[in-house]
Structure formats: structure tokens, C-alpha cells
Design a protein around this motif. Structure first.
Motif, PDB file in Angstrom:
ATOM      1  N   LEU A  75       0.856  -1.181   0.000  1.00 63.37           N
ATOM      2  CA  LEU A  75       0.000   0.000   0.000  1.00 63.37           C
ATOM      3  C   LEU A  75       0.895   1.235   0.000  1.00 63.37           C
ATOM      4  N   TRP A  76       0.646   2.135  -0.933  1.00 60.72           N
ATOM      5  CA  TRP A  76       1.451   3.352  -1.014  1.00 60.72           C
ATOM      6  C   TRP A  76       1.038   4.331   0.075  1.00 60.72           C
ATOM      7  N   SER A  77       2.021   4.745   0.872  1.00 61.91           N
ATOM      8  CA  SER A  77       1.778   5.736   1.917  1.00 61.91           C
ATOM      9  C   SER A  77       2.193   7.099   1.388  1.00 61.91           C
ATOM     10  N   ALA A  78       1.206   7.936   1.100  1.00 60.77           N
ATOM     11  CA  ALA A  78       1.513   9.277   0.578  1.00 60.77           C
ATOM     12  C   ALA A  78       2.241  10.109   1.619  1.00 60.77           C
ATOM     13  N   ALA A  79       1.887   9.940   2.884  1.00 65.79           N
ATOM     14  CA  ALA A  79       2.524  10.716   3.946  1.00 65.79           C
ATOM     15  C   ALA A  79       4.003  10.368   4.077  1.00 65.79           C
ATOM     16  N   GLU A  80       4.324   9.069   3.985  1.00 68.92           N
ATOM     17  CA  GLU A  80       5.710   8.624   4.150  1.00 68.92           C
ATOM     18  C   GLU A  80       6.462   8.563   2.826  1.00 68.92           C
ATOM     19  N   ARG A  81       5.728   8.708   1.708  1.00 67.17           N
ATOM     20  CA  ARG A  81       6.322   8.633   0.368  1.00 67.17           C
ATOM     21  C   ARG A  81       7.058   7.312   0.176  1.00 67.17           C
ATOM     22  N   ARG A  82       6.416   6.219   0.549  1.00 65.44           N
ATOM     23  CA  ARG A  82       7.025   4.909   0.348  1.00 65.44           C
ATOM     24  C   ARG A  82       5.933   3.847   0.342  1.00 65.44           C
ATOM     25  N   TRP A  83       6.277   2.663  -0.194  1.00 64.98           N
ATOM     26  CA  TRP A  83       5.388   1.515  -0.153  1.00 64.98           C
ATOM     27  C   TRP A  83       5.488   0.839   1.202  1.00 64.98           C
ATOM     28  N   ILE A 123      21.828  -2.323   3.922  1.00 62.02           N
ATOM     29  CA  ILE A 123      20.756  -2.649   4.872  1.00 62.02           C
ATOM     30  C   ILE A 123      21.329  -2.901   6.258  1.00 62.02           C
ATOM     31  N   SER A 124      22.458  -3.617   6.313  1.00 66.02           N
ATOM     32  CA  SER A 124      23.057  -3.917   7.616  1.00 66.02           C
ATOM     33  C   SER A 124      23.462  -2.642   8.343  1.00 66.02           C
ATOM     34  N   LEU A 125      24.021  -1.685   7.620  1.00 64.38           N
ATOM     35  CA  LEU A 125      24.438  -0.427   8.245  1.00 64.38           C
ATOM     36  C   LEU A 125      23.236   0.429   8.655  1.00 64.38           C
ATOM     37  N   LEU A 126      22.124   0.288   7.935  1.00 61.63           N
ATOM     38  CA  LEU A 126      20.895   0.960   8.380  1.00 61.63           C
ATOM     39  C   LEU A 126      20.398   0.351   9.686  1.00 61.63           C
ATOM     40  N   CYS A 127      20.580  -0.956   9.833  1.00 66.09           N
ATOM     41  CA  CYS A 127      20.091  -1.652  11.025  1.00 66.09           C
ATOM     42  C   CYS A 127      20.920  -1.328  12.269  1.00 66.09           C
ATOM     43  N   VAL A 128      22.192  -0.987  12.097  1.00 70.99           N
ATOM     44  CA  VAL A 128      23.065  -0.777  13.257  1.00 70.99           C
ATOM     45  C   VAL A 128      23.297   0.701  13.552  1.00 70.99           C
ATOM     46  N   GLN A 129      22.417   1.575  13.041  1.00 70.30           N
ATOM     47  CA  GLN A 129      22.555   2.997  13.336  1.00 70.30           C
ATOM     48  C   GLN A 129      22.385   3.255  14.842  1.00 70.30           C
ATOM     49  N   GLN A 130      23.000   4.333  15.291  1.00 73.22           N
ATOM     50  CA  GLN A 130      23.058   4.637  16.727  1.00 73.22           C
ATOM     51  C   GLN A 130      21.676   4.752  17.356  1.00 73.22           C
ATOM     52  N   HIS A 131      20.793   5.504  16.723  1.00 71.77           N
ATOM     53  CA  HIS A 131      19.490   5.786  17.323  1.00 71.77           C
ATOM     54  C   HIS A 131      18.455   4.779  16.830  1.00 71.77           C
ATOM     55  N   PRO A 132      17.714   4.156  17.753  1.00 70.33           N
ATOM     56  CA  PRO A 132      16.733   3.142  17.353  1.00 70.33           C
ATOM     57  C   PRO A 132      15.716   3.645  16.335  1.00 70.33           C
ATOM     58  N   ALA A 143      15.264 -12.698   8.262  1.00 72.21           N
ATOM     59  CA  ALA A 143      14.473 -11.466   8.280  1.00 72.21           C
ATOM     60  C   ALA A 143      12.984 -11.776   8.361  1.00 72.21           C
ATOM     61  N   ARG A 144      12.542 -12.785   7.606  1.00 73.33           N
ATOM     62  CA  ARG A 144      11.125 -13.152   7.656  1.00 73.33           C
ATOM     63  C   ARG A 144      10.745 -13.704   9.023  1.00 73.33           C
ATOM     64  N   MET A 182      11.077  -6.011   2.855  1.00 73.94           N
ATOM     65  CA  MET A 182      10.734  -5.337   1.613  1.00 73.94           C
ATOM     66  C   MET A 182      11.993  -4.885   0.878  1.00 73.94           C
ATOM     67  N   MET A 183      12.981  -4.358   1.620  1.00 75.29           N
ATOM     68  CA  MET A 183      14.224  -3.906   0.992  1.00 75.29           C
ATOM     69  C   MET A 183      14.986  -5.057   0.365  1.00 75.29           C
ATOM     70  N   LEU A 184      14.918  -6.237   0.993  1.00 78.52           N
ATOM     71  CA  LEU A 184      15.608  -7.409   0.454  1.00 78.52           C
ATOM     72  C   LEU A 184      14.903  -7.963  -0.764  1.00 78.52           C
ATOM     73  N   GLY A 185      13.586  -7.841  -0.792  1.00 82.56           N
ATOM     74  CA  GLY A 185      12.827  -8.484  -1.855  1.00 82.56           C
ATOM     75  C   GLY A 185      12.481  -7.594  -3.023  1.00 82.56           C
ATOM     76  N   CYS A 186      12.714  -6.288  -2.915  1.00 85.27           N
ATOM     77  CA  CYS A 186      12.275  -5.374  -3.965  1.00 85.27           C
ATOM     78  C   CYS A 186      13.348  -4.331  -4.249  1.00 85.27           C
ATOM     79  N   GLU A 187      13.169  -3.680  -5.371  1.00 87.78           N
ATOM     80  CA  GLU A 187      14.140  -2.667  -5.807  1.00 87.78           C
ATOM     81  C   GLU A 187      13.839  -1.305  -5.183  1.00 87.78           C
ATOM     82  N   ILE A 188      13.922  -1.211  -3.883  1.00 88.53           N
ATOM     83  CA  ILE A 188      13.670   0.061  -3.205  1.00 88.53           C
ATOM     84  C   ILE A 188      14.981   0.853  -3.151  1.00 88.53           C
TER      85      ILE A 188
END
Length: 822
Positions: free
Chosen positions: A272-280, A754-763, A613-614, A774-780
């Protein structure tokens, strides 16, 4: 000059003019060509047709995608199996016949061509606002009288208005087939199609094996669909002499949605496309739960996800292989308690809230009422069940139409507050109190026997007998310190003598591993099944509470990427868990060993990455309880015979109620090297602290290096090393030599991102696991990671780390680093 040469001549003559033409939504006789670098855009600006490269830049495909949308945007590909080399592709509409042909203008090789229903001499090829590419006659008074449309030849995506099924007039099958992988749109082995039985239904397939069956249309919905509180889609089903198809449409026309088949996760995802978040956003996915797996409980068995074990036999039936059912293997299904012959007195047990059985062997009459349907089934000894084909009008017995089932009833599932009524043929003597027992699904057979036997006695005697029974049951779950009640565990109980025999009295030869809470042994049950027995150490810090926690949590979890708990043993001081045996041990056995890592190709590692991940997404989002694992690491990822990953060890897991996504504890437990900073220092655990651990696991899988014992120049840990390489633009240096030459570099780099996004300092900066899937399965398009959370241990541990090699110690609090149970 032949027609093909004439087409090329006309193309060359018009090419320069067309290169400067403005983008529109159509090709016409005046501009009948589309070259690489140009595109058509639908009038509402939502969809675009053109050439693109999902993987290698030299491989070009003609496709349709959502325009200006981040995420999985490709919805249709023409030349899925035959990429064009370089940017020489051109789509040509023949101005005489309307034929559509895709080829390289430097050669005469046809890459793809459309199958027209009729010639269109005055044709126009138009990209509609629905995402449908259509060829029609400009002068036809009916604008929907298409000679060809892309909606008839879907790729991996179903859009609103598309039809999944058959056009019987032209023998066109509209089916979805997943991309082979992110870089290759050629069809994989994961498909969704309409089965043309007497009672049609849609089925998802893994290769030649049924994977998920949706159940037939019952006039209101597919019989497997639960009721939605606020649905975003309407569903439609059409079956007549011309067409048989299933279709979705939007409740709110302002929404954008798409159903996508994902090969890497074997899931069908509704975005579902989220217009507010500008992402699927992932709205739902299928399979929804463990019970969606096809024929999980075998013939005459039904699945109820609310209870454990989830497989039950219909009333009047018993497990065909009782020993297999005790160990969690249900595929053999059930058989009748008493043999039923053709002349026997029979009736029908009324099951409600059911997903109807597989319709392969059915007979249908749409004009019969329910009583006529019953009589029709009674007259045929081979008829095993009947049901209405249309339940619109609601209320029991108020539907219409008749479906009869012949042969075994397969793939039954209980769907609370939805489903459908099904009437199963049984001996008249077996139809006793069936409805209530089926509704609860949890009435113990011994208690039911007592209830039936004393139905004529007074209530005082009844409660006395039940009380004595419950007291006896509880006494078998009592240890020296605390009672563990049977209704808490909801699992088969194994006798200690059986476990002793299975493990050869816990022989050292059967020892698989040892952790902070006990030792794990391989065992073989009397039916020949291999199991892993986790024996809790009596001196362990995991007392009754932790043991109960692991038992109760994992007993309620059913997912193909979570290890399956078969039962437990509690006698005296002994507390043991019996798991399915994983023949390939754990992930750390492979990735951290110089020899074994050669056996783990990149494709296998990527499948493991997606599977973990699943599994985490299920724990965080889709399970009945929201669960934070708190100890995800390589040694807690077990591998089955096919190297599929299964998350294990839930002794430290925490549950969250309602909309909670985390909590806080004063007792920090877990493994250094995998802990998120906010958890290690402040006891704050959440779905985002699990995401941090997952990011570390990704780095280990990609690099083949342990996070905890890593040392390299001035980099204090693996995160720091990966972060430095990322900033320097030298991230390929992180790759394990065992995969460096054969991996898909684009996939590896995507996983590192993706791994570096997961280990960012702030949760709050870290993605949720549903976003990771979704990032693993699609061309985001992925965002750039921020500063990682560098967790530096205390000096004593820091000084020892580089010399500790691959050994590590275990304690019960703060750090539980294991050579762990397998």
C-alpha cells in the motif's frame, strides 16, 4: 521491398523526429516507435512505459512501472526471458496490422512480440491510468474493445482491475510468476494461478508443489479469507462459459496498491502506497501463518493456529500415525475411528468456520438448495462432504448452490469468525456433540470421555471427576520449586525413560553443544525421527521461569523460519525441551570456519539472510504475541537439510502487549557483539534492538568474520571496520573471500547498506523488520546510513578480545556468549 524492410525504412526515416517528440501516453501511426531513452506516461502521471535495467546495466527490458515512486515499482515486463543487450531496443507498432514487435534496430532478431486477437489497421497503443498497456482501433466506438492488453499477460504483479484466471474464448491464462531474483525478471518457480476444477480456486505453487491454497469463492469471499475490520480492497470472482477469474478493486480510489509475488521469501505481498511517508508499506502477506501451508495436517486433519499443536483430527477420526503426531509430523493425516461401509447408517457432522477442502475432486450444481445437496451426497457412497457454493444472504442454511467432495478431504483450516459451513459424512454413531468440540478445539479426549459417560449423573459427581483428573495432570508437572501447569505448556510430554533411550543416556557421543543454560544432545525417537534435546543444567541460571518462558513462547510460534518445538520432559529435577533436529547445525559452524565456509555460496547466504528477516518479522509483527528475541546471533540460527534458516533459543525472549514495541529491564541478558547500545547500557529492548542484532548478523554472513572477536588495525569491532570501508568507498574489501568471485555484487552491496541501516546509533533511525524484508525483496532505493552504534565493552573484556580467538565464556547475566545448542 518486404514488409519488415519497409518497417525499418519507415523507422529510420522517422527516428530523428521521434527522438525530439514530447512524452505522451500513446503510440500512433504518426509515431509508431518507442526507443530506449524515451517513454510513455499515463495521463494521470502514475505509470510509465520504457526500458530499464534491474541488474546488469547491459541487460535492458521493456516494462511498466509506477512513476516517481520509491520501492518495488516494476509491474510488468515484456521480454522477461530475453534481455536486450545494450540500449538498442525499440518497440515498433506496425502501421498496417497493428502488430507489436520488440527488437534491436541493429539486427533482425525479434526479442518479443504481442499476440493480437485481430488486426488493427488504424491502431493506437496507449498506456492507461490503470497501468494497462492496450492496443485498440482508433475508430472503434467501444474504447475497451482491445486487440491486445498487457493485463492479459501479467508478470509478477496484480494491479486493481487485472484478472487472475482464464479467458476461455482465446485460451489465455493470466497467471503471476515471481521474478527469479532482484536482478533477473525471468520467471522463478513461485507462481499463483487459477485451477480450473468443477469448483475453481486459486493456488500458489512452489515449482510443481502446491504451496498455499486460497479456497473457492463462496459468493462473498474466498473461503480462506478472514474478515477484515476496515478492508482496503474489494474482491470479485467470475466464472462462466467465457471466463474464470479473480479480481481486486480499491475501496478508496485514491489509494495505490499492488500484489507482488516474491521469489526470495516465497510470499505474496500486498503493498500500500503511503503518501505521507512517500514509500510503499507492506499491508499484508501470504502465507499469513503456519496453517496456510498446503495440506499441513494431511487428509481429514484441520489446522487451528490458536492452539498447540495446531493440527487436529476431525471428530470421528484419529491420527493415522499416532507416533508421528506426537513428534509434530502431521502429513499422514487422519483416518476414521470405525470403518464406514456403503450400507451403514450415516449422517453429516456440521463443521463451521472452515476453509473448504481442496476442490480438485468436486461436483457442483449452482441451483440446488442445501437440503437437496445433502440428499444428493447421501445417495452416493463416495461423497465425503457437501457445502453451499454461495453463502451470500448470511445465516446458517440460507445459502444456495451445492458442492460435493469425493475422496479424502485435504487442506482444512479453522478460520475463527469467518470461514464457512461444511458437512462431513460420518457414521451416525460418531456424530455426538461434534459442533461444540469443534468450536473449542481444545477439549481433552479423556475429559470428553468422562463427560459422555456420566452425562446422566449429577453435577457434583461431574465436577469431582474433573477435579480429580486435573489434580493428577498437574502433579506430573510439579518440580521442587515451582509448579508448571499443563495448560501453560500446551505441548506433548515425553517420558524421561524415552529421552534417556533416545540419547543413549545422554552419551557424550550425542552431545551437540553446550550453552549458558544447559547441554544439547542428539536423540532418535522410537519412530526413527531425529531430535535435539536441550537439557537444562540444574546449576544454570535459567530456572523454572526461563524454562517456562521458552516453552510457552515457542509453543505458540508457527513459522517456517523458526525452529519447531516438538515437546518437553519434566520429571523431578529434570527439565528438557525436544526440538526438531537440524542436520546442518548452526550458521556459525559454516561462516566462521575456513573449510566449511566454502560450502556456503552467496545464493545460500542470501536465502539465509532473507529467511532470518522473515522469521524476525513474524515475531515482531505477525505472531499472536509481539516477541523481542533479545539474543539473535549466528549460533542461534539453525540450518535444516536444505540450508533453510530457523531462529532458535527463546529463553531470553520478551513479549509485548497491544501496540507496544519494546520495554525495559534491569537484568540485561544477551551476547556482547550483538547487543544494541541502548539495551546494553540502559536495558531498553525493542524490535529495533533486534534489528540491530540482525544488522550485525548480516555483516558476519557477508564478511565471514565474528563481530565479538574481530580485530583490525584501529577498528575496535566489525561495525567500525564496515563503517570505515563504507565511508572510504572501499566496501568490497569487507567480502568473504569464499564468495568474492561468484557473488552478485549488487545484492551484496545492497545487503551491506541494509546492515548499516540496522546498526545505526538511534533506534528510531533503524528500519523495522517488515521494511527490511521489503528492501531485500524489492528494488527500493536505499537511504544512506547514519553513524552506527559503536558498543565498546569494558576494558578487561576489550584487552582479552583479540587473544580469545573464537572461544568465549558464558554467564547468566549481561553476557551470554555461547558455543550454543544446535
Amino acid at each position: 521491398m518486404d514488409s519488415f524492410s519497409a518497417t525499418l525504412f519507415a523507422f529510420n526515416l522517422a527516428l530523428l523526429l521521434f527522438r525530439s517528440a514530447a512524452i505522451s501516453d500513446s503510440l500512433t501511426a504518426q509515431n509508431p516507435y518507442l526507443t530506449d531513452g524515451l517513454s510513455l506516461v499515463s495521463s494521470n502521471g502514475n505509470f510509465e512505459l520504457g526500458f530499464f535495467s534491474p541488474g546488469l546495466p547491459t541487460n535492458r527490458y521493456l516494462g511498466i512501472w509506477y512513476k516517481n515512486r520509491r520501492g518495488p515499482t516494476s509491474v510488468w515486463v515484456a521480454n522477461r526471458k530475453t534481455p536486450i543487450s545494450g540500449s538498442s531496443g525499440v518497440l515498433v507498432m506496425n502501421i498496417t496490422t497493428g502488430n507489436l514487435t520488440l527488437f534491436s534496430h541493429n539486427s533482425t532478431v525479434v526479442v518479443w512480440s504481442a499476440r493480437l486477437m485481430r488486426k488493427v489497421p488504424n491502431g493506437v497503443l496507449q498506456l492507461l491510468d490503470t497501468g494497462n498497456l492496450v492496443l485498440r482501433d482508433r475508430e472503434d466506438e467501444n474504447p475497451q474493445n482491445y486487440s491486445w492488453q498487457s493485463f492479459d499477460y501479467p508478470s509478477d504483479t496484480l494491479l486493481p482491475g487485472m484478472k487472475l484466471g482464464w479467458d476461455l474464448r482465446y485460451n489465455i491464462e493470466r497467471r503471476l510468476e515471481a521474478w527469479n531474483n532482484l536482478n533477473d525478471p525471468s520467471p522463478g518457480d513461485f507462481s499463483w494461478r487459477m485451477e480450473l476444477h468443477e469448483y475453481p480456486e486459486t493456488v500458489m505453487w512452489k515449482g510443481s508443489r502446491k504451496y498455499v491454497r486460497h479456497g473457492p469463492w463462496n459468493g462473498v469471499r474466498l473461503s480462506s479469507r478472514p474478515l477484515a475490520a476496515a478492508p482496503i480492497l474489494n474482491f470479485n470472482f467470475v466464472s462462466n462459459e467465457n471466463e474464470v477469474y479473480y479480481q481486486i478493486s480499491l475501496v478508496n480510489k485514491s489509494h495505490s496498491v499492488m500484489l507482488v509475488m516474491n521469489q526470495s521469501s516465497y510470499t505474496r505481498i500486498l503493498y500500500l502506497w503511503s503518501a505521507a511517508e512517500r514509500r510503499w508499506r507492506v499491508y499484508t502477506s501470504l502465507p499469513r501463518d503456519y496453517c496456510d501451508n498446503y495440506a499441513l495436517c494431511g487428509p481429514y486433519g484441520y489446522c487451528d493456529i490458536r492452539v498447540t499443536p495446531s493440527c487436529k483430527c476431525l471428530e470421528g477420526f484419529k491420527p493415522r500415525s499416532p507416533d508421528s503426531w506426537k513428534t509434530g509430523e502431521f502429513a499422514d493425516g487422519c483416518e476414521r475411528n470405525k470403518l464406514m461401509n456403503c450400507g451403514d447408517e450415516v449422517g453429516f457432522a456440521h463443521l463451521n468456520q472452515m476453509k473448504l477442502p481442496d476442490t480438485t475432486h468436486t461436483w457442483v450444481n449452482k441451483s440446488m438448495n442445501l437440503e437437496e445437496c445433502k440428499q444428493k451426497c447421501l445417495r452416493d457412497c463416495s461423497c465425503m462432504a457437501y457445502a453451499n457454493t454461495n453463502i451470500s444472504g448470511s445465516g446458517s442454511g440460507s445459502g444456495s448452490g451445492c458442492a460435493l467432495w469425493f475422496g479424502d478431504l485435504i487442506d482444512l483450516k479453522l478460520i475463527p469468525d469467518a470461514g464457512q459451513d461444511l458437512y462431513v459424512r460420518m457414521l451416525a454413531s460418531e456424530i455426538v456433540m461434534h459442533g461444540e468440540a469443534h468450536k473449542t478445539g481444545r477439549l481433552n479426549s479423556k475429559v470428553k470421555t468422562a463427560l459422555f459417560a456420566i452425562s446422566g449423573l449429577g453435577s457434583a459427581i461431574l465436577f469431582f471427576i474433573i477435579g480429580v483428573y486435573i489434580f493428577k495432570r498437574r502433579s506430573t508437572f510439579e518440580d521442587d520449586h515451582e509448579k508448571i501447569e499443563a495448560h501453560d505448556l500446551e505441548l506433548p510430554l515425553f517420558d524421561l525413560s524415552l529421552i534417556n533411550s533416545a540419547t543413549d543416556n545422554f552419551s557424550l557421543n550425542n552431545k551437540l553443544g553446550e550453552g549458558g543454560f544447559g547441554t544439547v544432545y542428539k536423540g532418535k525417537l522410537t519412530n526413527g525421527q531425529d531430535v535435539a534435546v536441550k537439557r537444562l543444567s540444574q546449576s544454570s541460571g535459567q530456572g523454572t521461569n526461563e524454562f517456562k518462558n521458552e516453552v510457552i513462547l515457542i509453543a505458540k510460534l508457527q513459522h517456517r523460519n523458526l525452529v519447531k518445538l516438538l515437546g518437553c520432559c519434566i520429571e523431578g529435577d529434570e527439565k528438557m525441551l525436544v526440538y526438531e533436529y537440524m542436520p546442518n547445525k548452526s550458521l556459525d559452524f559454516f561462516i566462521f570456519d575456513k573449510t566449511q565456509r566454502q560450502l556456503l555460496s552467496w545464493s545460500k547466504r542470501y536465502r539465509i539472510i532473507c529467511g532470518v528477516a522473515r522469521g524476525l518479522m513474524y515475531l515482531h509483527q505477525d505472531s499472536r504475541l509481539r516477541i523481542i528475541h533479545r539474543d539473535l546471533k549466528a549460533s542461534n540460527v539453525l540450518l535444516d537439510m536444505d540450508m533453510n534458516p530457523k531462529i532458535s533459543d527463546f529463553g531470553l525472549a520478551k513479549t509485548c502487549g497491544g501496540d507496544q514495541t519494546g520495554g525495559r529491564t534491569l537484568r540485561v541478558m544477551g551476547t556482547y557483539g550483538y547487543m544494541a547500545p541502548e539495551y546494553a547500557f540502559d536495558g531498553q529492548f525493542s524490535v529495533k534492538s533486534d534489528a540491530f542484532s540482525y544488522g550485525i548478523l548480516l555483516l558476519e554472513i557477508i564478511s565471514g568474520k565474528r563481530s565479538r572477536t574481530f580485530c583490525h588495525l584501529n577498528d575496535q569491532n566489525l561495525i567500525a571496520y564496515a563503517w570505515r570501508l563504507w565511508k572510504e568507498g572501499n566496501i568490497e574489501e569487507l567480502l568473504d573471500d569464499a564468495i568474492r568471485e561468484t557473488c552478485s555484487l549488487s545484492e551484496v552491496l545492497r545487503c551491506i547498506n541494509i546492515s548499516l541501516l540496522c546498526v545505526q546509533q538511534h533506534p528510531n533511525d533503524r528500519p523495522t523488520m517488515s521494511s527490511v524484508v521489503m528492501m531485500l525483496g524489492c528494488e527500493i532505493p536505499l537511504s544512506q546510513p547514519k553513524q552506527p552504534g559503536f558498543f565498546i565493552e569494558n576494558e578487561a573484556i576489550e584487552m582479552k578480545r583479540c587473544s580469545s580467538k573464537d572461544k568465549s565464556t558464558s554467564t547468566n547475566e549481561l553476557t551470554i556468549t555461547l558455543p550454543d545448542p544446535r
